[in-house]
Design a protein around this motif. Structure first.
Motif, PDB file in Angstrom:
ATOM      1  N   UNK A  16      -5.707  -4.711 -11.377  1.00 37.05           N
ATOM      2  CA  UNK A  16      -5.714  -4.697  -9.917  1.00 37.05           C
ATOM      3  C   UNK A  16      -5.483  -3.267  -9.444  1.00 37.05           C
ATOM      4  N   UNK A  17      -5.642  -3.080  -8.160  1.00 37.66           N
ATOM      5  CA  UNK A  17      -5.179  -1.850  -7.523  1.00 37.66           C
ATOM      6  C   UNK A  17      -3.745  -2.120  -7.065  1.00 37.66           C
ATOM      7  N   UNK A  18      -2.847  -1.256  -7.486  1.00 39.06           N
ATOM      8  CA  UNK A  18      -1.438  -1.406  -7.162  1.00 39.06           C
ATOM      9  C   UNK A  18      -1.077  -0.460  -6.012  1.00 39.06           C
ATOM     10  N   UNK A  19      -0.434  -1.021  -5.003  1.00 40.20           N
ATOM     11  CA  UNK A  19      -0.036  -0.269  -3.825  1.00 40.20           C
ATOM     12  C   UNK A  19       1.488  -0.281  -3.699  1.00 40.20           C
ATOM     13  N   UNK A  20       2.045   0.836  -3.302  1.00 39.01           N
ATOM     14  CA  UNK A  20       3.454   0.824  -2.951  1.00 39.01           C
ATOM     15  C   UNK A  20       3.572   0.829  -1.428  1.00 39.01           C
ATOM     16  N   UNK A  21       4.693   0.325  -0.968  1.00 35.87           N
ATOM     17  CA  UNK A  21       4.964   0.245   0.456  1.00 35.87           C
ATOM     18  C   UNK A  21       6.461   0.416   0.670  1.00 35.87           C
ATOM     19  N   UNK A  22       6.815   0.994   1.804  1.00 35.70           N
ATOM     20  CA  UNK A  22       8.227   1.167   2.138  1.00 35.70           C
ATOM     21  C   UNK A  22       8.452   0.736   3.573  1.00 35.70           C
ATOM     22  N   UNK A  23       9.708   0.386   3.849  1.00 36.85           N
ATOM     23  CA  UNK A  23      10.051  -0.111   5.177  1.00 36.85           C
ATOM     24  C   UNK A  23      11.468   0.320   5.535  1.00 36.85           C
ATOM     25  N   UNK A  24      11.741   0.511   6.816  1.00 37.52           N
ATOM     26  CA  UNK A  24      13.112   0.808   7.233  1.00 37.52           C
ATOM     27  C   UNK A  24      14.001  -0.434   7.222  1.00 37.52           C
ATOM     28  N   UNK A  25      13.405  -1.594   7.010  1.00 43.27           N
ATOM     29  CA  UNK A  25      14.170  -2.835   6.922  1.00 43.27           C
ATOM     30  C   UNK A  25      13.993  -3.414   5.524  1.00 43.27           C
ATOM     31  N   UNK A  26      14.452  -4.640   5.329  1.00 44.10           N
ATOM     32  CA  UNK A  26      14.283  -5.301   4.030  1.00 44.10           C
ATOM     33  C   UNK A  26      12.981  -6.074   3.964  1.00 44.10           C
ATOM     34  N   UNK A  27      12.173  -5.967   4.992  1.00 45.27           N
ATOM     35  CA  UNK A  27      10.895  -6.677   5.026  1.00 45.27           C
ATOM     36  C   UNK A  27       9.732  -5.695   5.005  1.00 45.27           C
ATOM     37  N   UNK A  28       8.731  -5.995   4.194  1.00 43.30           N
ATOM     38  CA  UNK A  28       7.500  -5.212   4.150  1.00 43.30           C
ATOM     39  C   UNK A  28       6.440  -5.949   4.968  1.00 43.30           C
ATOM     40  N   UNK A  29       5.821  -5.263   5.897  1.00 42.85           N
ATOM     41  CA  UNK A  29       4.778  -5.873   6.722  1.00 42.85           C
ATOM     42  C   UNK A  29       3.552  -4.970   6.723  1.00 42.85           C
ATOM     43  N   UNK A  30       2.520  -5.404   7.405  1.00 41.87           N
ATOM     44  CA  UNK A  30       1.316  -4.569   7.483  1.00 41.87           C
ATOM     45  C   UNK A  30       1.589  -3.301   8.277  1.00 41.87           C
ATOM     46  N   UNK A  31       2.672  -3.306   9.050  1.00 38.07           N
ATOM     47  CA  UNK A  31       3.014  -2.107   9.824  1.00 38.07           C
ATOM     48  C   UNK A  31       3.917  -1.160   9.049  1.00 38.07           C
ATOM     49  N   UNK A  32       4.268  -1.530   7.823  1.00 40.26           N
ATOM     50  CA  UNK A  32       5.053  -0.639   6.975  1.00 40.26           C
ATOM     51  C   UNK A  32       4.171   0.519   6.513  1.00 40.26           C
ATOM     52  N   UNK A  33       4.774   1.489   5.850  1.00 36.77           N
ATOM     53  CA  UNK A  33       4.011   2.613   5.306  1.00 36.77           C
ATOM     54  C   UNK A  33       3.453   2.215   3.945  1.00 36.77           C
ATOM     55  N   UNK A  34       2.178   2.473   3.727  1.00 36.23           N
ATOM     56  CA  UNK A  34       1.495   2.078   2.505  1.00 36.23           C
ATOM     57  C   UNK A  34       0.846   3.289   1.837  1.00 36.23           C
ATOM     58  N   UNK A  35       0.810   3.261   0.503  1.00 37.06           N
ATOM     59  CA  UNK A  35       0.083   4.271  -0.238  1.00 37.06           C
ATOM     60  C   UNK A  35      -1.390   3.912  -0.357  1.00 37.06           C
ATOM     61  N   UNK A  36      -2.138   4.793  -1.009  1.00 34.34           N
ATOM     62  CA  UNK A  36      -3.584   4.592  -1.151  1.00 34.34           C
ATOM     63  C   UNK A  36      -3.940   3.724  -2.349  1.00 34.34           C
ATOM     64  N   UNK A  37      -2.998   3.496  -3.231  1.00 38.07           N
ATOM     65  CA  UNK A  37      -3.248   2.623  -4.370  1.00 38.07           C
ATOM     66  C   UNK A  37      -3.596   3.371  -5.642  1.00 38.07           C
ATOM     67  N   UNK A  38      -3.283   2.740  -6.761  1.00 44.38           N
ATOM     68  CA  UNK A  38      -3.643   3.276  -8.071  1.00 44.38           C
ATOM     69  C   UNK A  38      -4.190   2.131  -8.918  1.00 44.38           C
ATOM     70  N   UNK A  39      -5.303   2.366  -9.587  1.00 47.69           N
ATOM     71  CA  UNK A  39      -5.977   1.324 -10.348  1.00 47.69           C
ATOM     72  C   UNK A  39      -5.312   1.127 -11.700  1.00 47.69           C
ATOM     73  N   UNK A  40      -5.047  -0.126 -12.018  1.00 51.27           N
ATOM     74  CA  UNK A  40      -4.578  -0.510 -13.346  1.00 51.27           C
ATOM     75  C   UNK A  40      -5.607  -1.465 -13.937  1.00 51.27           C
ATOM     76  N   UNK A  41      -6.099  -1.123 -15.110  1.00 51.43           N
ATOM     77  CA  UNK A  41      -7.070  -1.967 -15.793  1.00 51.43           C
ATOM     78  C   UNK A  41      -6.537  -2.320 -17.174  1.00 51.43           C
ATOM     79  N   UNK A  42      -6.452  -3.617 -17.441  1.00 49.07           N
ATOM     80  CA  UNK A  42      -5.939  -4.094 -18.729  1.00 49.07           C
ATOM     81  C   UNK A  42      -7.097  -4.703 -19.499  1.00 49.07           C
ATOM     82  N   UNK A  43      -7.373  -4.144 -20.656  1.00 49.41           N
ATOM     83  CA  UNK A  43      -8.471  -4.646 -21.480  1.00 49.41           C
ATOM     84  C   UNK A  43      -7.948  -5.658 -22.497  1.00 49.41           C
ATOM     85  N   UNK A  44      -8.780  -6.652 -22.760  1.00 57.11           N
ATOM     86  CA  UNK A  44      -8.354  -7.708 -23.699  1.00 57.11           C
ATOM     87  C   UNK A  44      -8.764  -7.386 -25.124  1.00 57.11           C
TER      88      UNK A  44
END
Length: 119
Positions: A91-119
């Motif tokens: 998946x693409x993994x995103x981090x997010x931060x919030x001034x509260x204990x809740x993460x919402x769409x209005x929180x700050x989000x990163x651009x994402x980093x791709x993780x690929x797991x091969x079988x």
């Protein structure tokens, strides 16, 4: 405003490990919760793990026992240690931060980093 930059993604074989990092800059004094989400094309973004400023951690059931979230407040960075990787962790993994204990769409989000797991 908080800026986030993720790193550490890549290609890993199933059963392997990797660590994602997310560095915050800007209005970092306002950060409480720091979290990781992931998204697969065509699906909704899903919660993976979160850690609050008090150190309280929570995980999605699908990653409990394999993923570990941690933070270094001195470096304003949150980490996600991924062990025993599975192809469904791809998946693409995103981090997010919030001034509260809740993460919402209005929180700050990163651009994402791709993780690929091969079988």
């Amino acid at each position: 405003q908080v800026q986030l930059v993720e790193s550490g993604g890549g290609l890993v074989q199933a059963g392997g490990s990797l660590t994602l990092s997310c560095a915050a800059s800007g209005s970092i004094f306002s950060i409480n919760a720091m979290a990781w989400f992931r998204q697969v094309p065509g699906k909704q973004r899903e919660f993976v793990a979160m850690i609050t400023s008090s150190g309280s951690r929570s995980y999605a059931d699908s990653v409990k026992g394999r993923f570990t979230i941690s933070r270094d407040n001195g470096k304003n960075t949150v980490y996600l240690q991924i062990n025993a990787t599975k192809p469904e962790d791809t998946a693409v993994y995103y981090c997010a931060v919030s001034p509260t204990v809740a993460i919402t769409i209005r929180s700050s989000w990163g651009q994402g980093t791709q993780v690929t797991v091969s079988s």
